[in-house]
Design a protein around this motif. Structure first.
Motif, PDB file in Angstrom:
ATOM      1  N   ARG A   1     -41.994  10.500 -38.045  1.00 29.76           N
ATOM      2  CA  ARG A   1     -41.453  11.891 -37.303  1.00 29.76           C
ATOM      3  C   ARG A   1     -39.600  11.671 -37.969  1.00 29.76           C
ATOM      4  NH1 ARG A   1     -44.340  16.018 -33.004  1.00 29.76           N
ATOM      5  NH2 ARG A   1     -46.457  16.010 -34.144  1.00 29.76           N
ATOM      6  N   ARG A   2     -39.083  12.111 -39.139  1.00 32.20           N
ATOM      7  CA  ARG A   2     -37.732  11.603 -39.517  1.00 32.20           C
ATOM      8  C   ARG A   2     -38.064  11.809 -40.509  1.00 32.20           C
ATOM      9  NH1 ARG A   2     -34.918   9.063 -43.424  1.00 32.20           N
ATOM     10  NH2 ARG A   2     -32.365   8.318 -42.346  1.00 32.20           N
ATOM     11  N   ALA A   3     -36.921  12.888 -40.861  1.00 30.83           N
ATOM     12  CA  ALA A   3     -36.103  13.323 -41.996  1.00 30.83           C
ATOM     13  C   ALA A   3     -34.873  13.597 -42.435  1.00 30.83           C
ATOM     14  CB  ALA A   3     -37.041  15.119 -42.149  1.00 30.83           C
ATOM     15  N   GLU A   4     -35.075  13.436 -43.835  1.00 31.09           N
ATOM     16  CA  GLU A   4     -33.320  13.626 -44.647  1.00 31.09           C
ATOM     17  C   GLU A   4     -33.322  15.134 -45.657  1.00 31.09           C
ATOM     18  OE1 GLU A   4     -30.249  10.692 -45.459  1.00 31.09           O
ATOM     19  OE2 GLU A   4     -31.961   9.353 -44.723  1.00 31.09           O
ATOM     20  N   ARG A   5     -32.727  15.499 -45.401  1.00 34.25           N
ATOM     21  CA  ARG A   5     -32.554  15.874 -47.063  1.00 34.25           C
ATOM     22  C   ARG A   5     -31.420  15.117 -47.667  1.00 34.25           C
ATOM     23  NH1 ARG A   5     -31.065  21.737 -46.987  1.00 34.25           N
ATOM     24  NH2 ARG A   5     -28.665  20.984 -47.037  1.00 34.25           N
ATOM     25  N   LEU A   6     -32.163  14.959 -48.875  1.00 37.38           N
ATOM     26  CA  LEU A   6     -31.580  13.939 -49.877  1.00 37.38           C
ATOM     27  C   LEU A   6     -30.780  14.502 -50.554  1.00 37.38           C
ATOM     28  CD1 LEU A   6     -34.370  10.450 -50.084  1.00 37.38           C
ATOM     29  CD2 LEU A   6     -32.302  10.879 -48.595  1.00 37.38           C
ATOM     30  N   HIS A   7     -30.888  15.566 -51.217  1.00 36.20           N
ATOM     31  CA  HIS A   7     -30.711  16.288 -52.424  1.00 36.20           C
ATOM     32  C   HIS A   7     -30.750  17.607 -52.319  1.00 36.20           C
ATOM     33  CE1 HIS A   7     -28.860  16.912 -56.394  1.00 36.20           C
ATOM     34  NE2 HIS A   7     -29.851  17.416 -56.452  1.00 36.20           N
ATOM     35  N   LEU A   8     -29.782  18.270 -52.155  1.00 41.84           N
ATOM     36  CA  LEU A   8     -30.038  20.144 -52.934  1.00 41.84           C
ATOM     37  C   LEU A   8     -28.669  20.567 -54.285  1.00 41.84           C
ATOM     38  CD1 LEU A   8     -31.600  22.501 -52.079  1.00 41.84           C
ATOM     39  CD2 LEU A   8     -29.597  23.690 -50.115  1.00 41.84           C
ATOM     40  N   SER A   9     -29.631  21.407 -54.794  1.00 40.64           N
ATOM     41  CA  SER A   9     -28.964  21.947 -55.283  1.00 40.64           C
ATOM     42  C   SER A   9     -29.736  22.710 -55.981  1.00 40.64           C
ATOM     43  CB  SER A   9     -28.429  21.503 -57.356  1.00 40.64           C
ATOM     44  OG  SER A   9     -29.587  20.478 -57.981  1.00 40.64           O
ATOM     45  N   PHE A  10     -29.051  23.880 -56.976  1.00 39.07           N
ATOM     46  CA  PHE A  10     -29.558  25.038 -57.844  1.00 39.07           C
ATOM     47  C   PHE A  10     -29.630  25.068 -59.106  1.00 39.07           C
ATOM     48  CE2 PHE A  10     -28.972  25.779 -52.732  1.00 39.07           C
ATOM     49  CZ  PHE A  10     -30.227  26.982 -52.517  1.00 39.07           C
ATOM     50  N   GLN A  11     -30.582  25.842 -59.605  1.00 38.76           N
ATOM     51  CA  GLN A  11     -30.897  26.435 -60.703  1.00 38.76           C
ATOM     52  C   GLN A  11     -30.870  28.158 -61.394  1.00 38.76           C
ATOM     53  OE1 GLN A  11     -32.916  24.451 -63.619  1.00 38.76           O
ATOM     54  NE2 GLN A  11     -31.135  22.990 -64.800  1.00 38.76           N
ATOM     55  N   LEU A  12     -30.401  28.701 -61.925  1.00 37.26           N
ATOM     56  CA  LEU A  12     -30.405  30.460 -61.926  1.00 37.26           C
ATOM     57  C   LEU A  12     -30.027  31.429 -60.712  1.00 37.26           C
ATOM     58  CD1 LEU A  12     -33.866  30.208 -64.070  1.00 37.26           C
ATOM     59  CD2 LEU A  12     -31.330  29.578 -64.870  1.00 37.26           C
ATOM     60  N   GLY A  13     -29.678  30.264 -60.027  1.00 39.36           N
ATOM     61  CA  GLY A  13     -28.746  31.541 -58.423  1.00 39.36           C
ATOM     62  C   GLY A  13     -30.280  30.938 -57.099  1.00 39.36           C
ATOM     63  N   SER A  14     -30.905  31.062 -57.545  1.00 37.55           N
ATOM     64  CA  SER A  14     -32.220  31.044 -56.809  1.00 37.55           C
ATOM     65  C   SER A  14     -33.028  29.579 -56.620  1.00 37.55           C
ATOM     66  CB  SER A  14     -32.425  31.925 -56.525  1.00 37.55           C
ATOM     67  OG  SER A  14     -33.522  32.469 -57.358  1.00 37.55           O
ATOM     68  N   LEU A  15     -33.437  29.210 -57.457  1.00 38.29           N
ATOM     69  CA  LEU A  15     -34.239  27.792 -57.569  1.00 38.29           C
ATOM     70  C   LEU A  15     -33.764  26.651 -57.568  1.00 38.29           C
ATOM     71  CD1 LEU A  15     -36.827  27.211 -58.932  1.00 38.29           C
ATOM     72  CD2 LEU A  15     -35.942  27.029 -61.184  1.00 38.29           C
ATOM     73  N   SER A  16     -33.978  26.275 -56.011  1.00 40.67           N
ATOM     74  CA  SER A  16     -33.314  25.197 -55.956  1.00 40.67           C
ATOM     75  C   SER A  16     -34.195  23.633 -55.694  1.00 40.67           C
ATOM     76  CB  SER A  16     -33.722  25.112 -53.972  1.00 40.67           C
ATOM     77  OG  SER A  16     -35.670  25.471 -53.556  1.00 40.67           O
ATOM     78  N   HIS A  17     -33.839  23.032 -56.139  1.00 34.93           N
ATOM     79  CA  HIS A  17     -33.598  21.651 -56.277  1.00 34.93           C
ATOM     80  C   HIS A  17     -33.736  20.616 -54.842  1.00 34.93           C
ATOM     81  CE1 HIS A  17     -32.438  22.196 -60.644  1.00 34.93           C
ATOM     82  NE2 HIS A  17     -34.179  22.803 -60.853  1.00 34.93           N
ATOM     83  N   ALA A  18     -34.391  20.592 -54.375  1.00 34.91           N
ATOM     84  CA  ALA A  18     -34.501  19.632 -52.939  1.00 34.91           C
ATOM     85  C   ALA A  18     -35.434  18.423 -52.778  1.00 34.91           C
ATOM     86  CB  ALA A  18     -35.106  20.398 -52.569  1.00 34.91           C
ATOM     87  N   ILE A  19     -34.626  17.425 -52.342  1.00 41.40           N
ATOM     88  CA  ILE A  19     -35.643  16.010 -51.982  1.00 41.40           C
ATOM     89  C   ILE A  19     -35.691  16.080 -50.533  1.00 41.40           C
ATOM     90  CG2 ILE A  19     -35.430  13.742 -52.355  1.00 41.40           C
ATOM     91  CD1 ILE A  19     -33.523  14.459 -55.035  1.00 41.40           C
ATOM     92  N   TRP A  20     -36.578  15.646 -49.946  1.00 41.82           N
ATOM     93  CA  TRP A  20     -36.604  15.601 -49.178  1.00 41.82           C
ATOM     94  C   TRP A  20     -37.576  13.842 -48.257  1.00 41.82           C
ATOM     95  CZ3 TRP A  20     -34.846  17.321 -43.875  1.00 41.82           C
ATOM     96  CH2 TRP A  20     -34.146  18.304 -44.871  1.00 41.82           C
ATOM     97  N   GLN A  21     -37.024  13.355 -47.906  1.00 37.91           N
ATOM     98  CA  GLN A  21     -37.950  12.315 -47.360  1.00 37.91           C
ATOM     99  C   GLN A  21     -37.752  11.983 -45.402  1.00 37.91           C
ATOM    100  OE1 GLN A  21     -35.632   7.608 -48.274  1.00 37.91           O
ATOM    101  NE2 GLN A  21     -35.201   7.702 -45.921  1.00 37.91           N
ATOM    102  N   PHE A  22     -39.220  11.099 -45.592  1.00 39.40           N
ATOM    103  CA  PHE A  22     -40.146  11.830 -44.378  1.00 39.40           C
ATOM    104  C   PHE A  22     -40.086   9.927 -44.071  1.00 39.40           C
ATOM    105  CE2 PHE A  22     -40.835  15.938 -45.700  1.00 39.40           C
ATOM    106  CZ  PHE A  22     -39.973  16.474 -45.377  1.00 39.40           C
ATOM    107  N   GLY A  23     -39.916   9.794 -43.094  1.00 39.28           N
ATOM    108  CA  GLY A  23     -40.380   8.330 -42.454  1.00 39.28           C
ATOM    109  C   GLY A  23     -39.352   7.419 -43.085  1.00 39.28           C
ATOM    110  N   ALA A  24     -39.367   6.568 -43.615  1.00 35.87           N
ATOM    111  CA  ALA A  24     -39.159   4.899 -43.783  1.00 35.87           C
ATOM    112  C   ALA A  24     -37.680   5.339 -44.232  1.00 35.87           C
ATOM    113  CB  ALA A  24     -39.937   3.838 -44.341  1.00 35.87           C
ATOM    114  N   GLU A  25     -36.622   4.112 -44.229  1.00 37.89           N
ATOM    115  CA  GLU A  25     -35.268   4.613 -44.295  1.00 37.89           C
ATOM    116  C   GLU A  25     -35.601   3.641 -46.409  1.00 37.89           C
ATOM    117  OE1 GLU A  25     -31.939   5.056 -44.163  1.00 37.89           O
ATOM    118  OE2 GLU A  25     -32.479   5.441 -41.901  1.00 37.89           O
ATOM    119  N   PRO A  26     -35.006   3.593 -47.059  1.00 34.97           N
ATOM    120  CA  PRO A  26     -34.856   3.415 -48.760  1.00 34.97           C
ATOM    121  C   PRO A  26     -34.706   1.894 -48.350  1.00 34.97           C
ATOM    122  CG  PRO A  26     -34.094   5.540 -48.646  1.00 34.97           C
ATOM    123  CD  PRO A  26     -34.056   5.486 -47.275  1.00 34.97           C
ATOM    124  N   ALA A  27     -34.963   1.221 -49.616  1.00 37.27           N
ATOM    125  CA  ALA A  27     -35.037  -0.702 -49.405  1.00 37.27           C
ATOM    126  C   ALA A  27     -33.378  -0.551 -50.036  1.00 37.27           C
ATOM    127  CB  ALA A  27     -35.979  -1.263 -50.214  1.00 37.27           C
TER     128      ALA A  27
END
Length: 264
Positions: free
Chosen positions: A238-264
């Motif tokens: 139960r750990r969530a972190e948004r690693l990236h958010l950007s947009f194309q075409l005004g509203s098409l979202s490019h999101a990366i969410w990581q849940f759980g363990a930390e990256p190595a």
């Protein structure tokens, strides 16, 4: 312990672009421990019964039209893993989820675009899974939760879709990087609820989130639901972190969410 991820797969042209989002995906792969295999749930594989890919080597499905020819020439012949497919089926059945295998289906662009950016050599075994947007959010989360033990075996669980994905609201003339205010408001509500792991609110996102009907149209919720599957796969941490958010075409979202363990 691997994390689980939600990754927006954007437009198919992402496969041949270089921008801040493709850089973020390539950087993410470099920061994660190399997975033994990937289990991926794509918005572009819908099924009323939970299906599991079980091919020895996956074909590449070009499930789109009207794009540059070079996109149709891309192949991503990732190997399958039948033992992992069987293990995944066993976990789902033990959670009361009926499953069936699909030995002939290849990887759709929701799967191969993301995987090719992260692991371009196509040398990591893949087990693709379908999604069912007709299920209640609680049920989608529960299917993801059933997959949680895979993460302890160095298997990366990915949900591939889009948190804001509505063709009717996209602006083809939008300046690069420009984001519509309503899309940002939806993403920020989502960030607040995901980082707090506020499941009651998330299950009622259609009622509670600002501009939910614009961000997740009822005819297109298949792009949102992989987020719930991926989140459920980290229910034990139960750990969530948004690693990236950007947009194309005004509203098409490019999101990366990581849940759980930390990256190595």
């Amino acid at each position: 312990m691997m994390p689980s991820l939600f990754i927006a797969h954007g437009a198919p042209t992402l496969a041949i672009e270089k921008n801040e989002y493709t850089d973020a995906l390539q950087d993410l792969a470099g920061r994660l421990k190399r997975p033994r295999a990937v289990v991926i749930l794509s918005a572009h594989w819908e099924s009323p019964v939970q299906e599991i890919g079980s091919a020895d080597v996956y074909g590449t499905i070009h499930d789109f039209g009207g794009f540059p020819r070079e996109l149709y020439e891309i192949q991503y012949p990732a190997p399958g893993d039948r033992l992992l497919a069987e293990e995944t089926a066993a976990l789902l059945r033990s959670a009361g989820v009926p499953v069936r295998f699909h030995p002939a289906r290849g990887l759709d662009h929701g799967a191969w675009v993301v995987l090719r950016l992260m692991y371009p050599d196509a040398d990591i075994p893949v087990v693709p899974l379908s999604v069912n947007p007709a299920l209640a959010p609680e049920e989608q989360y529960a299917i993801g939760r059933a997959l949680s033990p895979l993460r302890r075996r160095d298997i990366l669980v990915i949900g591939s879709g889009g948190t804001v994905h509505n063709f009717a609201k996209m602006n083809m003339r939008a300046e690069p990087g420009r984001a519509d205010e309503w899309a940002v408001l939806f993403e920020e509500w989502l960030r607040e609820k995901l980082t707090a792991w506020d499941l009651p609110a998330l299950y009622r996102y259609r009622e509670l989130a600002p501009y939910a009907e614009w961000a997740v149209p009822r005819h297109g919720s298949e792009h949102f639901v992989p987020l719930l599957y991926a989140m459920g796969a980290a229910d034990d941490e139960r750990r969530a972190e948004r690693l990236h958010l950007s947009f194309q075409l005004g509203s098409l979202s490019h999101a990366i969410w990581q849940f759980g363990a930390e990256p190595a």
